[in-house]
Design a protein around this motif. Structure first.
Motif, PDB file in Angstrom:
ATOM      1  N   LEU A  43      -7.551  -4.074   8.787  1.00 39.50           N
ATOM      2  CA  LEU A  43      -6.003  -4.732   8.968  1.00 39.50           C
ATOM      3  C   LEU A  43      -5.082  -5.130  10.050  1.00 39.50           C
ATOM      4  O   LEU A  43      -5.618  -4.585  11.097  1.00 39.50           O
ATOM      5  N   ALA A  44      -5.259  -6.694  10.506  1.00 39.98           N
ATOM      6  CA  ALA A  44      -4.815  -7.546  11.222  1.00 39.98           C
ATOM      7  C   ALA A  44      -3.188  -7.778  11.553  1.00 39.98           C
ATOM      8  O   ALA A  44      -2.966  -8.202  10.121  1.00 39.98           O
ATOM      9  N   VAL A  45      -2.789  -6.506  12.357  1.00 39.53           N
ATOM     10  CA  VAL A  45      -1.478  -6.149  12.357  1.00 39.53           C
ATOM     11  C   VAL A  45      -0.882  -6.534  13.518  1.00 39.53           C
ATOM     12  O   VAL A  45      -1.433  -6.383  15.017  1.00 39.53           O
ATOM     13  N   GLY A  61      -5.330   3.915  12.702  1.00 37.38           N
ATOM     14  CA  GLY A  61      -6.312   4.411  13.136  1.00 37.38           C
ATOM     15  C   GLY A  61      -7.055   3.227  13.413  1.00 37.38           C
ATOM     16  O   GLY A  61      -7.105   2.052  13.414  1.00 37.38           O
ATOM     17  N   ASN A  62      -8.691   3.105  13.052  1.00 40.68           N
ATOM     18  CA  ASN A  62      -9.901   2.373  13.152  1.00 40.68           C
ATOM     19  C   ASN A  62      -9.666   1.644  11.908  1.00 40.68           C
ATOM     20  O   ASN A  62     -10.709   1.155  11.691  1.00 40.68           O
ATOM     21  N   ASP A  63      -8.411   1.995  10.813  1.00 39.55           N
ATOM     22  CA  ASP A  63      -8.583   0.742   9.879  1.00 39.55           C
ATOM     23  C   ASP A  63      -7.839  -0.319  10.339  1.00 39.55           C
ATOM     24  O   ASP A  63      -7.408  -1.196   9.327  1.00 39.55           O
ATOM     25  N   VAL A  64      -7.054  -0.354  11.390  1.00 39.55           N
ATOM     26  CA  VAL A  64      -6.263  -1.808  12.464  1.00 39.55           C
ATOM     27  C   VAL A  64      -6.972  -1.936  13.271  1.00 39.55           C
ATOM     28  O   VAL A  64      -7.016  -1.330  13.690  1.00 39.55           O
ATOM     29  N   ALA A  65      -6.661  -3.336  13.427  1.00 37.84           N
ATOM     30  CA  ALA A  65      -7.220  -4.045  14.438  1.00 37.84           C
ATOM     31  C   ALA A  65      -5.617  -5.103  14.938  1.00 37.84           C
ATOM     32  O   ALA A  65      -4.910  -5.530  14.654  1.00 37.84           O
ATOM     33  N   VAL A  66      -5.031  -4.105  16.259  1.00 41.17           N
ATOM     34  CA  VAL A  66      -3.612  -4.650  16.631  1.00 41.17           C
ATOM     35  C   VAL A  66      -3.537  -4.987  17.908  1.00 41.17           C
ATOM     36  O   VAL A  66      -4.511  -5.138  18.851  1.00 41.17           O
ATOM     37  N   THR A  67      -2.848  -6.393  17.898  1.00 44.98           N
ATOM     38  CA  THR A  67      -2.449  -6.915  18.977  1.00 44.98           C
ATOM     39  C   THR A  67      -1.184  -7.182  19.037  1.00 44.98           C
ATOM     40  O   THR A  67      -0.119  -6.826  18.627  1.00 44.98           O
ATOM     41  N   GLN A  68      -0.842  -6.076  20.279  1.00 44.79           N
ATOM     42  CA  GLN A  68       0.005  -6.145  21.100  1.00 44.79           C
ATOM     43  C   GLN A  68       0.872  -7.388  22.245  1.00 44.79           C
ATOM     44  O   GLN A  68      -0.047  -7.978  22.733  1.00 44.79           O
ATOM     45  N   ILE A  69       2.674  -7.372  21.214  1.00 49.84           N
ATOM     46  CA  ILE A  69       2.947  -8.845  21.829  1.00 49.84           C
ATOM     47  C   ILE A  69       3.242  -8.872  23.574  1.00 49.84           C
ATOM     48  O   ILE A  69       2.437  -9.200  24.754  1.00 49.84           O
ATOM     49  N   ILE A  70       3.656  -7.652  24.036  1.00 47.49           N
ATOM     50  CA  ILE A  70       4.590  -7.603  25.305  1.00 47.49           C
ATOM     51  C   ILE A  70       4.116  -6.384  25.662  1.00 47.49           C
ATOM     52  O   ILE A  70       3.739  -5.102  24.870  1.00 47.49           O
ATOM     53  N   LYS A  71       3.396  -6.821  26.880  1.00 43.59           N
ATOM     54  CA  LYS A  71       2.481  -6.127  27.422  1.00 43.59           C
ATOM     55  C   LYS A  71       3.137  -4.573  28.373  1.00 43.59           C
ATOM     56  O   LYS A  71       4.418  -5.008  28.405  1.00 43.59           O
ATOM     57  N   PRO A  72       2.717  -3.937  28.696  1.00 46.27           N
ATOM     58  CA  PRO A  72       3.623  -2.457  29.527  1.00 46.27           C
ATOM     59  C   PRO A  72       4.125  -3.150  30.737  1.00 46.27           C
ATOM     60  O   PRO A  72       3.789  -4.284  32.116  1.00 46.27           O
ATOM     61  N   ASN A  73       5.448  -2.714  30.755  1.00 43.58           N
ATOM     62  CA  ASN A  73       6.557  -2.882  32.332  1.00 43.58           C
ATOM     63  C   ASN A  73       6.823  -4.391  32.203  1.00 43.58           C
ATOM     64  O   ASN A  73       7.280  -5.032  33.234  1.00 43.58           O
ATOM     65  N   VAL A  74       6.589  -5.096  30.632  1.00 47.20           N
ATOM     66  CA  VAL A  74       7.690  -6.424  31.058  1.00 47.20           C
ATOM     67  C   VAL A  74       8.874  -6.201  30.209  1.00 47.20           C
ATOM     68  O   VAL A  74       9.033  -5.295  28.887  1.00 47.20           O
TER      69      VAL A  74
END
Length: 328
Positions: A43-45, A61-74
């Motif tokens: 699942l694309a999230v 868990g292993n059933d999602v593909a996560v794209t995180q917009i804001i990177k750490p320390n931003v």
């Protein structure tokens, strides 16, 4: 992203998104496009902040593909979306946000992406705090400006984090009903870890005398944390929930005076904000400044692959640093 300037920028970003989509259609695309069939079944999230992305990874868990917009320390308050962000949102099935106005840029980004999937506000059901911990006559006007604003830093109370996780679990189960039982189990396991974090934090602060529980931070990001663990919020270097405000000369002198009058022992910097103003105020007030590797995670998490790169690790770090500094 304000007034006329916004429209020009967004037109440029939308054009860039169209270009990226055209490239992908002609055989381009990132690692997922060239990856295995297994990746295609996930699942694309898209998740906006590091905290929300961590929640999604733990529930999905292993059933999602996560794209995180804001990177750490931003800093999330003034984030400027990129064409890659628009592209990721356009290709996602679910978008998860913190909510409470933290992602003021998101609605227009979703519109530019042509996204028509589920948008999950993870803050639903959280009891919100009014914005600001302003003090003194000069700050009354600023407090009035924030009267209709709520504090978006809800995850700093683990009880709120559990609500966020529950909202995410329901959304993922709705989007991929075949994996609903797995998401439910993952959420239950992770919620137990959040409960352990909360009890550990309570035990740590129980060893600290009430008179020593005085907190000064870079900006007003710890209201829920302060209330949960019965701390006293003395003030912040940036007198706002947002990070764009600045102390006036009078506010600065008032904060220095209050630090001295209350016997506050330290000023805590934050990982996503420059420490110079905090260091200057600490020097004037004659107290130590806590920064560097001990900087608090107010708006962000630590680097991926480190304990602090997770919600649980970052919150445990905050408690350890605060208790050690105030007990010293």
């Amino acid at each position: 992203m304000r007034n006329g300037v916004v429209d020009v920028k967004w037109l440029g970003m939308a054009g860039a998104a169209v270009l990226l989509a055209s490239v992908a259609a002609c055989g381009g695309g990132g690692a997922d496009a060239a990856g295995s069939n297994d990746a295609a079944t996930k699942l694309a999230v898209v998740a906006t902040t590091p905290e929300v992305a961590d929640f999604v990874r733990n529930v999905g868990g292993n059933d999602v593909a996560v794209t995180q917009i804001i990177k750490p320390n931003v800093d999330p308050h003034d984030y400027e979306p990129t064409p890659a962000d628009i592209k990721a949102i356009g290709e996602a099935k679910v978008v998860v946000k913190n909510g409470v106005g933290l992602e003021s840029w998101l609605d227009q980004t979703i519109e530019s992406a042509g996204f028509n999937g589920a948008v999950v506000d993870s803050s639903q059901g959280v009891t919100l705090h009014e914005g600001g911990h302003e003090h003194g006559a000069e700050e009354e006007a600023h407090a009035g400006e924030e009267a209709d604003e709520h504090d978006p830093h809800i995850w700093h109370d683990p009880r709120n984090a559990k609500i966020m996780v529950a909202n995410i679990e329901k959304a993922l189960a709705s989007a991929d009903s075949g994996k609903a039982a797995t998401f439910t189990k993952n959420a239950a396991d992770y919620t137990a870890k959040i409960d352990k974090l909360d009890s550990d934090n309570e035990a740590a602060f129980a060893k600290l005398p009430a008179g020593d529980r005085k907190l000064v931070t870079n900006h007003d990001a710890f209201g829920y944390y302060v209330d949960r663990y019965q701390l006293e919020f003395v003030g912040s270097v940036i007198p706002s929930l947002d990070t764009s405000a600045e102390l006036s000369a009078k506010q600065l002198s008032d904060l220095v005076a209050k630090i001295k009058a209350t016997g506050t022992k330290a000023i805590f910097t934050e990982s996503s904000l420059p420490p110079k103003s905090a260091e200057a105020i600490a020097q004037q007030a004659g107290v130590k400044v806590i920064g560097g590797e001990d900087a608090l995670f107010g708006d962000s998490l630590g680097a991926p692959g480190t304990p602090e790169g997770t919600y649980l690790g970052a919150e445990a770090h905050n408690t350890e640093v605060i208790v050690n500094a105030l007990a010293g």
